[in-house]
Design an enzyme around this catalytic site. Structure first.
Site, mmCIF file in Angstrom:
data_model
loop_
_atom_site.group_PDB
_atom_site.id
_atom_site.type_symbol
_atom_site.label_atom_id
_atom_site.label_comp_id
_atom_site.label_asym_id
_atom_site.label_seq_id
_atom_site.Cartn_x
_atom_site.Cartn_y
_atom_site.Cartn_z
ATOM 1 N N SER A 39 0.855 -1.187 0.000
ATOM 2 C CA SER A 39 0.000 0.000 0.000
ATOM 3 C C SER A 39 0.887 1.231 0.000
ATOM 4 O O SER A 39 2.032 1.186 0.478
ATOM 5 C CB SER A 39 -0.887 0.003 1.250
ATOM 6 N N TYR B 190 -1.399 -0.521 10.080
ATOM 7 C CA TYR B 190 -1.518 -0.799 8.652
ATOM 8 C C TYR B 190 -0.285 -0.321 7.901
ATOM 9 O O TYR B 190 0.268 -1.034 7.056
ATOM 10 C CB TYR B 190 -2.775 -0.129 8.106
#
Length: 259
Positions: A147, A161
């Site tokens: 990501s 995350y």
């Protein structure tokens, strides 16, 4: 079904929907035999039916990618079902965001453990068993999904995350160097704003964040489709990228170009 991946066997984790579903469909269109692995049995079986209806060879296996025995099982089943494993796309991840948001000091351990397990440990386990087969059977290609939160400061994503996705990048590069001489290439893509079912579940607050990020950060002023992300995965796994390994490919509408 002729194409770049004719006679190739591909394992796609999280292959039922979203980027994973689009990736499974794209590989199938180009002639691959596809193992769809996903924790969502209903969606996974529906995806396999869709692939088979188009003439592809496909099979579904329920998998919790944070469970090592489950990963071992799906790799073994892929080989038993289709006769090998040439390519793996590791797409499992969870954009779970702790209620603390960007407040590092309020991050809960429970949320941290969940996010790291789903978004990083799943990739570690998948690569571990995919590579173990590949190095004994002529090599292969792996593409992980990270990501932009693993590359840039995206505070809304939270520390867990971002850290997990940074870990995916580090594992990708480590494995790429370590296994290059044994015929295994490992790369990853870093998606920009790509609406999936996960965004819909997150509700209006997430939708607003997506719009805000799109307007502020994408040079190309639109969202990215899951099919466009899948195209990048297929490129990195194809012979067109035979000399590409350890690379992080942002598919981000120009977001990282601003940094």
């Amino acid at each position: 079904m002729a194409g770049r991946f004719e006679n190739k066997v591909v394992l796609v984790t999280a292959g039922a929907m979203g980027i994973g579903g689009a990736t499974a469909e794209a590989f199938a269109r180009e002639g691959a035999r596809v193992m769809v692995a996903d924790i969502n049995t209903t969606a996974g079986e529906a995806m396999v039916e869709k692939l088979r209806s188009s003439g592809a060879q496909a099979h579904f296996q329920h998998v919790d990618a944070t469970n090592e025995e489950a990963i071992q099982r799906v790799v073994r089943l892929t080989v038993e079902t289709f006769g090998g494993l040439h390519i793996a796309a590791n797409i499992v991840g969870d954009a779970h965001r702790d209620a603390a948001g960007p407040e590092f000091h309020l991050q809960s351990l429970q949320s941290w453990d969940h996010t790291v397990a789903v978004s990083m440990t799943s990739v570690f386990l998948s690569m571990k068993h995919e590579i173990a087969y590949m190095i004994e059977n002529g090599g292969g290609a792996i593409c992980n999904v990270t990501s932009l939160a693993g590359m840039l400061h995206v505070p809304e994503s939270g520390i867990a995350y971002g850290a997990a996705k940074a870990g995916v990048i580090r594992m990708t590069k480590f494995a790429a160097v370590n296994y290059a001489e044994r015929g295994v290439r490992v790369n990853c893509i870093a998606p920009g704003v790509t609406p999936t079912a996960g965004y819909e579940k997150a509700g209006p607050e997430m939708a607003k964040m997506v719009i805000d990020h799109l307007l502020k950060n994408h040079a190309i002023k639109r969202t990215i489709t899951t099919a466009e992300q899948a195209d990048a995965v297929l490129f990195l796994c194809s012979n067109d990228a035979a000399m590409v390994t350890g690379h992080v490919l942002p598919v981000d509408g120009g977001w990282t170009a601003r940094c």
